[in-house]
Design an enzyme around this catalytic site. Sequence first.
Site, PDB file in Angstrom:
ATOM      1  N   VAL A 330      -3.850   1.515   6.929  1.00 35.48           N
ATOM      2  CA  VAL A 330      -2.467   1.505   7.398  1.00 35.48           C
ATOM      3  C   VAL A 330      -1.776   2.761   6.874  1.00 35.48           C
ATOM      4  O   VAL A 330      -2.119   3.284   5.809  1.00 35.48           O
ATOM      5  CB  VAL A 330      -1.740   0.220   6.933  1.00 35.48           C
ATOM      6  N   GLU A 331      -0.812   3.273   7.633  1.00 33.02           N
ATOM      7  CA  GLU A 331      -0.205   4.572   7.353  1.00 33.02           C
ATOM      8  C   GLU A 331       0.389   4.697   5.956  1.00 33.02           C
ATOM      9  O   GLU A 331       0.410   5.780   5.375  1.00 33.02           O
ATOM     10  CB  GLU A 331       0.896   4.880   8.375  1.00 33.02           C
ATOM     11  N   SER A 332       0.900   3.610   5.412  1.00 36.68           N
ATOM     12  CA  SER A 332       1.590   3.668   4.125  1.00 36.68           C
ATOM     13  C   SER A 332       0.665   3.992   2.966  1.00 36.68           C
ATOM     14  O   SER A 332       1.133   4.285   1.863  1.00 36.68           O
ATOM     15  CB  SER A 332       2.316   2.350   3.852  1.00 36.68           C
ATOM     16  N   GLY A 333      -0.656   3.929   3.176  1.00 30.97           N
ATOM     17  CA  GLY A 333      -1.597   4.307   2.120  1.00 30.97           C
ATOM     18  C   GLY A 333      -2.663   3.275   1.807  1.00 30.97           C
ATOM     19  O   GLY A 333      -3.557   3.526   1.004  1.00 30.97           O
TER      20      GLY A 333
END
Length: 503
Positions: A330-333
Amino acid sequence: MYEIMSADEAIRLIRDGDCICVNSFVGIENPTELHEAIYRRYQKMQSPTHLTIVSSAGFGVWDEEHNAERYIKEGAVDKLICGHFGAMLSTKKLVLEDRFEAYNLPLGCISHAIRAQAGGLPGALSKVGLDIFVDPRREGPGINRISIDDSLVKHVEVDGDEFLYYKLPKITIALIKGTAADRKGNITFDDMFMSGDALSICQAVKANRGKVIVQVDRLVDTPSRPRNAIIPGCLVDAIVVTEPEKRNEAYTALTGSFEIPYKEWHAWSEKIENVSTKPQKNSVTGNIIGKRAAQELRVDDIVNIGIGIPEMVSRYARKCGMLDMVTLTVESGGIGGFPVSGEAFGAMIGAASVYDMANQFDLYDNGGLDICFMGALEVDRYGNINAHRGPGAFAGIGGFANITAKTPTVVFCMTFDAKGLDVTQEKGVVTIRKEGEIPKFVEKVNSVSFSAKRAIENGQKVLYVTERCVFRLTPKGLKLIEVYPGVDMQKDILDRLPFEVEI
């Protein structure tokens, strides 16, 4: 040296004209008490004003009466630079009324530009964004008529190769939310869903002689283990201790504070969905599309799955046993767990690792994913996609541009048309009972989020999976490669397209 302050005291560090960078992700991990304090001060003093706010992924809480929404509405902000505006319910409406300047840049490009500023560089080069809306040769990043700042994105050549150069205003204030501060001011994120851009933001602010304000749930006497201290105390100016946000116990699964085996992912996901104010929608069309798209997964794939219809891919990947054989991101890490949807989008159940957001976009930008599943609002005869801006509304590009720019296999999951589409499926046979009023296949997309020309040049495999058929991108445009049982190819597909496709 940091000081312990109340939220109202800490906000006095902000001056008129400051550029604030908020570490948050869509609707999660917002330093809400700090935003509320800004609103209180602005109401009383009409200050701070003429603010610029930068946020990689936006900073709303799905409630236009809380967080930053109120002081933005009152006029404290002159300029917004965000990757995504989805959780900022009133702000994204005001943007379209030309109330202030607003710019939409790819999420990962903002994250990398913040990191560049932390290292003393004015901006960051990227291939992401070439030939889509943000490219100044097309539209540029401005969302409304008054957003004409041409310094944020420039087309440049380096050693004979073309790039976009992303440059942010100098960040002078950091607003961060962490879990705890120890007696040396070191900040940990143990109970947080992610740390995002926190360290880079603080480093950039200190490089610019600004102030770092951190909201935490508690103070602790025992110093954290060094690897767990995301922000060292020497970078912090003010620490604000607030009551921890009340969360349903289901959300404890997202902090990584206890192990969640793969076999428990589904149960925890259901618990979270049941308490979410934005529950996941289930539909026949979503099921058809998700099941077909999931067939593109291969063992050991590294994957990103977008929000909306693409989320159905994970459901069918679990049913067919593939979910345990791939690595979701997921983009947030987060990497190696199960991404949640709704109001907690950006968090993960059972993540193997959660690192800085800029590092995640290093992975995406360098083609480190094997496959991604994304949604779409429109597709044209060439295969270009509009995924960020509908008529009279927008949410923003988010991480979409970074994720699709270089991933070897890109699968767009979308209905053939929208608003009123009624489809049934029995024993594998699809019946189109009623067509939607809004076509998704158009002669020309309203704005380009994904460049088909670039994808062909990059050698990417691109599929467009609908509830009735599948198209593939070719150098000539779209090619119809699959028609589902029960669907009349001529009546249900070809006659409803505004352009010809290869068969």
